[in-house]
Write a protein that holds these residues in place. Structure first.
Motif, PDB file in Angstrom:
ATOM      1  N   GLU A 149       0.812  -1.211   0.000  1.00 36.17           N
ATOM      2  CA  GLU A 149       0.000   0.000   0.000  1.00 36.17           C
ATOM      3  C   GLU A 149       0.849   1.266   0.000  1.00 36.17           C
ATOM      4  OE1 GLU A 149      -2.676  -0.284   3.274  1.00 36.17           O
ATOM      5  OE2 GLU A 149      -3.832  -1.923   2.394  1.00 36.17           O
ATOM      6  N   ARG A 150       2.137   1.118  -0.253  1.00 31.15           N
ATOM      7  CA  ARG A 150       2.997   2.297  -0.319  1.00 31.15           C
ATOM      8  C   ARG A 150       2.598   3.185  -1.496  1.00 31.15           C
ATOM      9  NH1 ARG A 150       6.268  -2.092   0.872  1.00 31.15           N
ATOM     10  NH2 ARG A 150       7.554  -1.932   2.749  1.00 31.15           N
ATOM     11  N   LYS A 151       2.859   4.481  -1.355  1.00 33.73           N
ATOM     12  CA  LYS A 151       2.574   5.406  -2.446  1.00 33.73           C
ATOM     13  C   LYS A 151       3.451   5.054  -3.644  1.00 33.73           C
ATOM     14  CE  LYS A 151       1.331   9.300   0.553  1.00 33.73           C
ATOM     15  NZ  LYS A 151       1.667  10.688   0.949  1.00 33.73           N
ATOM     16  N   GLN A 152       2.966   5.367  -4.833  1.00 30.57           N
ATOM     17  CA  GLN A 152       3.724   5.058  -6.043  1.00 30.57           C
ATOM     18  C   GLN A 152       5.067   5.771  -6.040  1.00 30.57           C
ATOM     19  OE1 GLN A 152       2.825   2.729  -8.363  1.00 30.57           O
ATOM     20  NE2 GLN A 152       4.947   3.049  -9.051  1.00 30.57           N
ATOM     21  N   THR A 153       5.098   6.992  -5.498  1.00 31.67           N
ATOM     22  CA  THR A 153       6.369   7.731  -5.433  1.00 31.67           C
ATOM     23  C   THR A 153       7.374   6.994  -4.551  1.00 31.67           C
ATOM     24  OG1 THR A 153       5.413   9.080  -3.636  1.00 31.67           O
ATOM     25  CG2 THR A 153       5.363   9.999  -5.867  1.00 31.67           C
ATOM     26  N   THR A 154       6.878   6.372  -3.473  1.00 27.30           N
ATOM     27  CA  THR A 154       7.758   5.608  -2.582  1.00 27.30           C
ATOM     28  C   THR A 154       8.260   4.359  -3.282  1.00 27.30           C
ATOM     29  OG1 THR A 154       6.569   6.392  -0.615  1.00 27.30           O
ATOM     30  CG2 THR A 154       7.935   4.421  -0.355  1.00 27.30           C
TER      31      THR A 154
END
Length: 200
Positions: A86-91
């Motif tokens: 569920e991490r952000k795409q940027t991460t």
């Protein structure tokens, strides 16, 4: 073949290998049964290895650690666990960019189960010598933490070597302030500004 009671397994001399072989069976999560063999020059040595395997079963740890290189596990993790997280795409993009520091280092060729805390320390010292920023090093640490944690969850690893390695410290920066002459210069040039009072 010597039989051992109470489900303790069995030990025999394997003539093909010229070693003693201790064996026991364990039921896997899918309900199937798998037989494990442990070898030693003496029956005692083989039995000790087998008992360690049985101990791992009781602790819900892998009976035998997977022979998997850190770099290969990183690639698999990046394509699956990281992508599904569920991490952000940027991460996710940042982690994949920083992962190259692991993949391009000799530590990537180490077997996952043979990575030692002092080898991880050396890895971070090498990154520091390359002048990688403190924030990037902390993110690389986060990647390794996720790698080893997921490896234990998948029963590819029984112990986390990163647990004995400190997370890289944040970079300390000195607070910036204006000199007395700079303050006077600002006030002199703010004579006709409506905000001059707020600057005093």
């Amino acid at each position: 073949l010597k039989r051992r009671t109470n489900g303790e397994g069995s030990v025999r001399y394997n003539t093909a290998k010229n070693l003693y072989e201790a064996r026991f069976q364990a039921r896997l999560d899918d309900g199937s049964v798998k037989r494990y063999s442990f070898y030693g020059k003496t029956s005692k040595e083989a039995l000790e290895k087998m008992r360690e395997g049985q101990k791992r079963v009781k602790q819900d740890r892998p009976v035998v650690d997977a022979r998997l290189r850190l770099g290969d596990w990183l690639t698999e993790w990046s394509e699956n666990a990281l992508e599904l997280s569920e991490r952000k795409q940027t991460t996710k993009d940042l982690y994949r960019t920083l992962a190259k520091h692991i993949l391009n280092h000799p530590i990537a060729s180490k077997e996952l189960t043979k990575v030692l805390p002092n080898q991880i320390d050396k890895f971070f010292n090498d990154l520091k010598a390359r002048e990688l920023s403190a924030s990037s090093m902390r993110n690389v640490y986060a990647i390794l933490s996720a790698l080893f944690t997921d490896a234990m969850r998948e029963k590819k690893l029984s112990e986390n070597p990163l647990a004995q390695v400190s997370r890289p410290k944040r970079a300390r920066t000195e607070a910036k302030y204006l000199t007395a002459s700079e303050v006077r210069h600002i006030l002199e040039n703010a004579q006709n500004l409506r905000y001059r009072t707020a600057l005093q």
